[in-house]
Write a protein that holds these residues in place. Structure first.
Motif, mmCIF file in Angstrom:
data_model
loop_
_atom_site.group_PDB
_atom_site.id
_atom_site.type_symbol
_atom_site.label_atom_id
_atom_site.label_comp_id
_atom_site.label_asym_id
_atom_site.label_seq_id
_atom_site.Cartn_x
_atom_site.Cartn_y
_atom_site.Cartn_z
ATOM 1 N N PHE A 103 3.454 6.334 -30.189
ATOM 2 C CA PHE A 103 4.448 7.169 -30.875
ATOM 3 C C PHE A 103 5.844 6.939 -30.303
ATOM 4 O O PHE A 103 6.812 6.790 -31.054
ATOM 5 N N VAL A 104 5.966 6.921 -28.976
ATOM 6 C CA VAL A 104 7.272 6.706 -28.351
ATOM 7 C C VAL A 104 7.828 5.341 -28.753
ATOM 8 O O VAL A 104 9.015 5.218 -29.100
ATOM 9 N N ALA A 105 6.993 4.322 -28.751
ATOM 10 C CA ALA A 105 7.451 2.977 -29.130
ATOM 11 C C ALA A 105 7.945 2.944 -30.575
ATOM 12 O O ALA A 105 8.980 2.333 -30.871
ATOM 13 N N ALA A 133 11.897 9.785 -36.179
ATOM 14 C CA ALA A 133 12.295 9.202 -34.895
ATOM 15 C C ALA A 133 12.246 10.230 -33.771
ATOM 16 O O ALA A 133 11.708 9.955 -32.688
ATOM 17 N N LEU A 134 12.804 11.401 -34.019
ATOM 18 C CA LEU A 134 12.824 12.430 -32.978
ATOM 19 C C LEU A 134 11.435 12.962 -32.671
ATOM 20 O O LEU A 134 11.079 13.169 -31.502
ATOM 21 N N ILE A 144 10.186 12.421 -28.905
ATOM 22 C CA ILE A 144 9.991 13.636 -28.101
ATOM 23 C C ILE A 144 8.530 14.059 -28.106
ATOM 24 O O ILE A 144 7.956 14.354 -27.058
ATOM 25 N N GLY A 145 7.926 14.080 -29.289
ATOM 26 C CA GLY A 145 6.526 14.479 -29.389
ATOM 27 C C GLY A 145 5.602 13.532 -28.640
ATOM 28 O O GLY A 145 4.657 13.968 -27.988
ATOM 29 N N GLY A 146 5.871 12.232 -28.733
ATOM 30 C CA GLY A 146 5.059 11.264 -28.004
ATOM 31 C C GLY A 146 5.137 11.481 -26.500
ATOM 32 O O GLY A 146 4.126 11.417 -25.796
#
Length: 141
Positions: free
Chosen positions: A23-25, A59-60, A64-66
């Motif tokens: 998710f972050v990637a 994107a956010l 952030i969630g990742g």
């Protein structure tokens, strides 16, 4: 904590790290590689409603969630929140392409269900558990 609890909690931690990193990637790719204008343009080309707003939301949430999923904070809210953009991608973009192959929905399906599962079963090696302590453990009968 017995051995099977430790194994279960370690498996949840490994799952949170792996899924959270993806998710972050994806969020970082939207922000840094494509830029938000490029992401919005891509979303518009795919027919995603409110493409600029959707691009920022995705994107956010992914960034952030990742990160929160990795550390285990805000579970299960974060798990459900992470599922929203990928389920949107599944239904709005990938579903007509089938499960496998070019543009298939296998990745977004796995990300959505993994985020939900890990959000509700994040294990004890998490910030949430540190904050709540023993109160977050299920009752043993």
């Amino acid at each position: 904590m017995n051995k099977s609890d430790t194994i279960r909690d370690t498996a949840a931690l490994i799952g949170r790290i792996g899924v959270g990193a993806v998710f972050v990637a994806h969020g970082w790719q939207k922000v840094s590689e494509w830029g938000m204008d490029g992401t919005a343009a891509a979303f518009e080309g795919m027919g995603i409603p409110a493409p600029a707003l959707s691009a920022w939301f995705a994107a956010l949430v992914e960034l952030i969630g990742g990160t929160l999923l990795i550390v285990g904070a805000g579970l299960p809210f974060v798990g459900v929140l992470l599922a929203i953009p990928v389920l949107g991608a599944l239904f709005l973009v990938h579903l007509p392409n089938g499960l496998l192959g070019e543009g298939g929905y296998e990745l977004v399906l796995v990300l959505a269900v993994s985020a939900i599962a890990l959000g509700f079963n994040g294990g004890r090696f998490s910030v949430d558990h540190l904050i709540r302590g023993k109160r977050s453990e299920p009752a043993r009968i």
